[in-house]
Design an enzyme around this catalytic site. Structure first.
Site, PDB file in Angstrom:
ATOM      1  N   TYR A 218      -6.555 -30.707 -28.492  1.00  0.00           N
ATOM      2  CA  TYR A 218      -6.033 -30.610 -27.171  1.00  0.00           C
ATOM      3  C   TYR A 218      -5.637 -29.472 -26.607  1.00  0.00           C
ATOM      4  CZ  TYR A 218      -1.547 -30.069 -28.953  1.00  0.00           C
ATOM      5  OH  TYR A 218      -0.226 -29.451 -29.553  1.00  0.00           O
TER       6      TYR A 218
ATOM      7  N   PHE B 187       0.866 -24.468 -22.298  1.00  0.00           N
ATOM      8  CA  PHE B 187       2.158 -24.575 -23.081  1.00  0.00           C
ATOM      9  C   PHE B 187       1.934 -24.780 -24.575  1.00  0.00           C
ATOM     10  CE2 PHE B 187       1.883 -28.857 -21.614  1.00  0.00           C
ATOM     11  CZ  PHE B 187       2.035 -29.569 -22.892  1.00  0.00           C
ATOM     12  N   ASP B 188       0.635 -25.170 -25.098  1.00  0.00           N
ATOM     13  CA  ASP B 188       0.201 -25.522 -26.513  1.00  0.00           C
ATOM     14  C   ASP B 188      -1.226 -25.820 -26.503  1.00  0.00           C
ATOM     15  OD1 ASP B 188       0.584 -25.908 -28.899  1.00  0.00           O
ATOM     16  OD2 ASP B 188       1.332 -27.970 -29.071  1.00  0.00           O
TER      17      ASP B 188
ATOM     18  N   ILE C 127       4.622 -38.669 -28.502  1.00  0.00           N
ATOM     19  CA  ILE C 127       5.612 -39.019 -27.194  1.00  0.00           C
ATOM     20  C   ILE C 127       4.898 -40.391 -26.508  1.00  0.00           C
ATOM     21  CG2 ILE C 127       6.666 -36.560 -26.337  1.00  0.00           C
ATOM     22  CD1 ILE C 127       4.171 -36.221 -24.340  1.00  0.00           C
TER      23      ILE C 127
ATOM     24  N   TYR D  17       8.824 -35.266 -22.286  1.00  0.00           N
ATOM     25  CA  TYR D  17       9.964 -34.525 -23.025  1.00  0.00           C
ATOM     26  C   TYR D  17      11.206 -34.794 -22.232  1.00  0.00           C
ATOM     27  CZ  TYR D  17       6.775 -33.082 -26.457  1.00  0.00           C
ATOM     28  OH  TYR D  17       5.727 -32.985 -27.528  1.00  0.00           O
TER      29      TYR D  17
ATOM     30  N   PHE E 130      -2.695 -33.366 -20.602  1.00  0.00           N
ATOM     31  CA  PHE E 130      -3.594 -32.880 -21.842  1.00  0.00           C
ATOM     32  C   PHE E 130      -4.852 -33.161 -21.824  1.00  0.00           C
ATOM     33  CE2 PHE E 130       1.025 -34.065 -23.168  1.00  0.00           C
ATOM     34  CZ  PHE E 130       1.138 -33.117 -24.011  1.00  0.00           C
TER      35      PHE E 130
END
Length: 432
Positions: free
Chosen positions: A147, A157-158, A177, A203, A219
Site C-alpha cells: 500500500y 505518510f507511509d 483501523i 486515527y 490507501f
C-alpha cells in the site's frame, strides 16, 4: 485603511481549482485548511502556516465567524480561494479584542486540505480487478498486501513499498483501523483498489505519528495473497496418463520436477531451471507438510498444481531471502519416477521366505559372533540378488548400520545368536 458598505456580502475569488472535484464542502462537514488572514491593506494578523498546523473545524454550524462559514461552502479539496468578509459578518464593531480592530474587513487566503462528514463511511474505488477471481477475502482471512498511504492532498505518510515488505494482517478482527478492516473485505488476489477512510474510522482527532488529527486517509492497495487459517491445500490435476493405477503413498521414493511461485506469479524456485529432479521419500519430513500432502495419490506422468497455505508451508517466518513470511505457495509438479516404499516401520524387508538358518548364513566364519562388516556384506548381497529390499531414498549404509545397532543389544560391537531376532520375533510392548 478599510472601506465597506452595509449592503456588502462575502466575496469569493477562486484562483486555483483541481481538475477533479468529486466533492465540495457542505453544511456540517468537518474541514482541515491552511490560511493567511490579512486586512484590506495587506497587513497580516494571523496565519496557520506560521503555526505549522491546519485549522480544523465544522462548517455551517456556528463554530466560525458567519462570513467564513459561508465562504468555505462549495470548496474542493486542493482548491485555493480568497474570502473577503465585511466586519458585520466577522468580528463587528468590537473586533476580537486582540489583533483584529473593530469595523475591520478581513481577507482569508484559504487552501483546503481535506474534508469529511461525521456520517461518512469508507469509499472504495476499484482500480484493477483480475478477470479470474475464484475467491474473495472474508472476515478472519489473513492478507498480504502492499500500500501507499496518503492524505487527501496527496502527502505520503507511509508506504509498504519503501520497506520492500508487504503488510500482513488478519482482517475483520480489529488488527487494523476500522476503515481498513472494512475496506479489505471482498478483495481478489491481484486486485488493486483505493480505500478512502474518514478520520472516525481511521486515527481520529488525535492522529498518529506523521498523520495529523482528523485527517482523511487514502490507501492505494495491491493484494498479493490471502488465506484462511482453516485452509488446507488445493490440488488441481492437469494431466493423467492412460495408466494411472499405481499411486504414490507414504514411504514411496519419488522423483519429480516443480516450479514454485507465489500467488502473484513470482517465481521462487524451479528444478527445470536447475536441470535435475527433486527426490524425496514421501512422508519422511523432507519437504513442507503441504507439499508432502500434495504429492500423495499421484501417478507417474501426472501433472498437477498444488496450492499450499503458509501454515502448511514455511509459516510466518518464511525462508530468509527466498520465501516471504506468511506466503501462499503454488507448486506446479510433474511426477517422473516412483519407487514403491516399504511398509510403515520397516527399513528392510525380505521378498521371499526367510532362511531358518539366517544367523548361521550371516556368521560366515562360524565363530558365533557377527560383526558389522559381515552383517553389511550379507544384507547388501540379499538386496543385490533381489531377495531383500532396503527402504528407497535413504542412505543404505546408514540403514544397515542402524539394523546392526538394533541387533547389538548389549552394545559390544557384535551380535550373538541370543541377541539376533527378526522384527516379528521382537517382544510386543502394548503399553507403548
Amino acid at each position: 485603511m478599510d472601506i465597506w458598505n452595509s449592503e456588502d456580502q462575502v466575496q469569493i475569488h477562486t484562483y486555483f481549482k483541481p481538475s477533479s472535484c468529486p466533492r465540495t464542502i457542505q453544511v456540517s462537514d468537518f474541514v482541515r485548511y491552511h490560511y493567511n488572514g490579512t486586512f484590506l491593506d495587506g497587513t497580516l494578523f494571523d496565519s496557520s502556516h506560521n503555526r505549522m498546523k491546519t485549522y480544523d473545524t465544522y462548517v455551517g454550524i456556528g463554530w466560525l465567524i458567519p462570513g467564513m462559514d459561508k465562504g468555505l461552502l462549495g470548496m474542493c479539496v486542493g482548491e485555493k480561494r480568497t474570502i473577503t468578509i465585511p466586519p458585520f459578518l466577522a468580528y463587528g464593531e468590537d473586533g476580537d479584542g486582540k489583533d483584529i480592530p473593530g469595523q475591520a474587513s478581513l481577507v482569508f487566503d484559504v487552501a483546503l486540505l481535506d474534508l469529511h462528514n461525521p456520517k461518512d463511511s469508507i469509499s472504495i474505488e476499484n482500480k484493477v480487478v483480475p478477470e479470474n477471481c475464484e475467491r474473495r477475502s472474508q472476515s478472519g482471512d489473513f492478507l498480504r498486501y502492499h500500500y501507499n498511504g496518503t492524505l487527501l492532498d496527496g502527502t505520503l505518510f507511509d508506504s509498504s513499498y519503501s520497506r520492500n515488505r508487504t503488510f500482513d494482517t488478519y482482517i475483520g478482527q480489529g488488527y487494523v483501523i476500522p476503515g481498513m478492516d472494512e475496506g479489505l473485505l471482498g478483495v481478489c488476489i491481484g486486485e488493486k483498489r483505493r480505500i478512502v477512510v474518514p478520520p472516525h474510522l481511521g486515527y481520529g482527532e488525535e492522529g498518529r505519528g506523521n498523520i495529523p488529527g482528523s485527517a482523511v486517509l487514502v490507501f492505494d492497495i495491491h493484494v498479493i495473497d490471502f488465506h484462511n487459517p482453516t485452509d488446507s491445500i488445493s490440488i488441481t490435476s492437469h494431466y493423467k496418463p492412460p495408466d494411472c493405477s499405481v499411486l504414490s503413498k507414504k514411504g514411496d521414493y519419488l522423483k519429480y520436477h516443480y516450479n514454485a511461485s507465489l500467488l502473484d506469479g513470482t517465481l521462487l524456485d524451479s528444478t527445470w531451471n536447475l536441470g535435475k529432479t527433486y527426490n524425496i521419500v514421501l512422508g519422511s519430513g523432507q519437504v513442507v507438510l503441504g507439499m508432502d500432502m500434495g504429492l500423495r495419490e499421484m501417478c507417474v506422468g501426472e501433472k498437477r498444481t498444488v496450492v499450499v497455505p503458509p501454515h502448511l508451508g514455511y509459516g510466518e517466518a518464511g525462508v530468509d531471502g527466498e520465501v516471504p513470511g506468511s506466503a501462499v505457495l503454488v507448486f506446479d509438479i510433474e511426477l517422473l519416477e516412483l519407487v514403491a516404499g516399504l511398509p510403515e516401520g520397516y527399513m528392510f524387508v525380505w521378498n521371499g521366505e526367510v532362511s531358518p538358518n539366517l544367523f548361521e548364513e550371516i556368521d560366515k566364519d562360524s565363530n558365533g559372533d557377527v560383526l558389522l562388516e559381515e552383517f553389511s556384506e550379507y544384507i547388501h548381497a540379499q538386496v543385490a540378488s533381489g531377495k531383500g529390499k532396503l527402504a528407497p531414498g535413504f542412505d543404505a549404509e546408514m540403514i544397515v548400520k542402524n539394523m546392526f545397532t538394533n541387533q547389538d543389544r548389549n552394545g559390544d560391537g557384535k551380535v550373538t545368536a541370543e541377541e539376533f531376532k527378526l522384527k516379528d520375533q521382537e517382544a510386543k510392548h502394548d503399553e507403548l
